[in-house]
Write a protein that holds these residues in place. Structure first.
Motif, PDB file in Angstrom:
ATOM      1  N   LYS A  28       0.824  -1.212   0.000  1.00 46.71           N
ATOM      2  CA  LYS A  28       0.000   0.000   0.000  1.00 46.71           C
ATOM      3  C   LYS A  28       0.852   1.254   0.000  1.00 46.71           C
ATOM      4  O   LYS A  28       0.437   2.309  -0.492  1.00 46.71           O
ATOM      5  N   ARG A  33       0.456   3.317 -10.081  1.00 46.06           N
ATOM      6  CA  ARG A  33      -0.517   4.001 -10.930  1.00 46.06           C
ATOM      7  C   ARG A  33      -1.751   3.127 -11.107  1.00 46.06           C
ATOM      8  O   ARG A  33      -1.647   1.949 -11.455  1.00 46.06           O
ATOM      9  N   ARG A  34      -2.932   3.668 -10.832  1.00 51.60           N
ATOM     10  CA  ARG A  34      -4.195   2.945 -10.946  1.00 51.60           C
ATOM     11  C   ARG A  34      -4.802   3.178 -12.319  1.00 51.60           C
ATOM     12  O   ARG A  34      -4.851   4.306 -12.822  1.00 51.60           O
ATOM     13  N   GLU A  36      -8.354   1.976 -14.421  1.00 48.84           N
ATOM     14  CA  GLU A  36      -9.652   1.311 -14.356  1.00 48.84           C
ATOM     15  C   GLU A  36      -9.998   0.730 -15.718  1.00 48.84           C
ATOM     16  O   GLU A  36      -9.845   1.393 -16.749  1.00 48.84           O
ATOM     17  N   ARG A  87      -1.387  -0.651 -11.632  1.00 50.35           N
ATOM     18  CA  ARG A  87      -2.395  -1.460 -10.939  1.00 50.35           C
ATOM     19  C   ARG A  87      -3.667  -1.425 -11.778  1.00 50.35           C
ATOM     20  O   ARG A  87      -4.291  -0.374 -11.906  1.00 50.35           O
ATOM     21  N   GLU A  89      -7.466  -2.332 -12.357  1.00 53.54           N
ATOM     22  CA  GLU A  89      -8.688  -2.690 -11.634  1.00 53.54           C
ATOM     23  C   GLU A  89      -9.771  -2.987 -12.671  1.00 53.54           C
ATOM     24  O   GLU A  89     -10.351  -2.071 -13.255  1.00 53.54           O
ATOM     25  N   GLU A 174      -6.509  -6.651 -10.414  1.00 51.34           N
ATOM     26  CA  GLU A 174      -7.625  -6.986  -9.530  1.00 51.34           C
ATOM     27  C   GLU A 174      -8.887  -7.096 -10.373  1.00 51.34           C
ATOM     28  O   GLU A 174      -9.223  -6.166 -11.112  1.00 51.34           O
TER      29      GLU A 174
END
Length: 356
Positions: A28, A33-34, A36, A87, A89, A174
């Motif tokens: 965490k 970098r996220r 979607e 990352r 999602e 994820e």
């Protein structure tokens, strides 16, 4: 399984639990970098960066097909660079999943994982090994019970999709869905580099424990050696002190020239009959009494009656006033006497108590 195998298995499980507990906060803390990725009803994925407060994304959304092996080929160079180390999602459409509502006693909340895993093949078309699944947060209802919704789908398709993003360079993938517009439920988590980091952390924990065990054994051995060395040194020092005292006392006595000094020398080297008799009365047991006591020079002869004649030898030998205690005549027993008649001879020592 043997007890050694059980211990090894428990140790491995403990190491893995600690490694997971430690690695989760570390993951965490990393700035990842996220991105979607949302699937629509037509099976097309829309890739976009999360919108910042008051702003839109830094890059325009990218639409990619869900055909197997086509995700990486469908990406522009900018989005391919954006995915690497990021990352992902993925939000899949609910029609891919099976939703089953479950009603359980409230006490079952502590064992949800095992309970649900055991019932996956009854609640869904897949076995526990063929499915990816999770559940919504339990909600309390009347009658001290809880309700939750199990979300499950086939493992092969989800793992294949996550692997494609991992092949594109994503660090974390994820996969989740939102049942009936509710909160997201994550059913799969795949870490490309995270597993390596977890393995390194696990290896570091094992190495640390092994090092600590070796150091503990070494320190115990060194401590034992040091204690033995210190004991030997202490005995040598005490022996040297005793020798020095004897030399000093001998030199003081040997240099005596006056009558007072000669008298003091004689007092220190001649056993005291009075002190020997006093010591003897204190040493003899209550069931022992002497009928004849003779002192000639430094020799003591003791005749009397006792219940245990051999024990008197040990008693006299342990006294600082006597030495070389032996029987000088046979021990006999008469019918009219309450014990054994003994005849003991011992040498007197010049002992005048501590500090003499």
């Amino acid at each position: 399984m043997s007890s050694l195998g059980l211990v090894a298995k428990a140790f491995s499980l403990w190491i893995e639990t600690v490694a997971r507990t430690v690695s989760a906060p570390l993951e965490k803390l990393k700035s990842v970098r996220r991105i979607e990725v949302v699937e629509d009803d037509a099976g097309i994925f829309t890739m976009q960066l999360p919108a910042k407060p008051g702003k839109g994304g830094d890059m325009p959304p990218c639409r990619i097909a869900a055909a197997e092996g086509q995700i990486c080929r469908s990406l522009s160079p900018e989005w391919a660079a954006m995915i690497r180390g990021g990352r992902i999602e993925v939000l899949l459409r609910p029609s891919r999943f099976v939703f089953r509502q479950l009603d359980l006693p409230s006490r079952a909340v502590e064992f949800l994982n095992g309970i649900i895993r055991a019932q996956i093949d009854r609640l869904t078309p897949w076995t526990a090994s063929e499915a990816v699944y999770h559940w919504t947060p339990p909600r309390g209802v009347a009658g001290d019970r809880i309700e939750l919704t199990i979300v499950a789908t086939g493992r092969a398709a989800v793992v294949s999709l996550a692997q494609e993003f991992s092949d594109c360079g994503a660090a974390i993938v994820e996969v989740s869905t939102a049942p009936f517009g509710a909160e997201r439920v994550m059913v799969h988590n795949q870490r490309a580099g995270g597993r390596t980091g977890f393995g390194r952390l696990r290896l570091a924990l094992v190495a640390g424990l092994a090092t600590a065990a070796v150091l503990a054994v070494l320190s115990r051995g060194v401590a034992g050696l040091l204690c033995d060395s210190y004991d030997t040194q202490q005995q040598q020092i005490q022996r040297r002190i005793a020798e020095r005292r004897a030399i000093l006392r001998g030199s003081q006595i040997g240099s005596a020239t006056t009558p007072i000094e000669l008298l003091a020398r004689r007092k220190l080297t001649t056993p005291s009959s009075v002190m020997a008799i006093e010591a003897l009365s204190a040493l003899l047991p209550d069931d022992t009494y002497a009928t004849d006591v003779r002192i000639e020079g430094n020799k003591l002869q003791l005749v009397g009656i006792t219940r245990n004649a051999p024990s008197l030898i040990q008693i006299l030998e342990q006294s600082p006033h006597f030495s070389s205690a032996v029987f000088f005549a046979p021990t006999t027993r008469a019918a009219n006497e309450p014990g054994e008649r003994f005849h003991i001879e011992a040498r007197l020592k010049a002992h005048f108590g501590f500090g003499s």
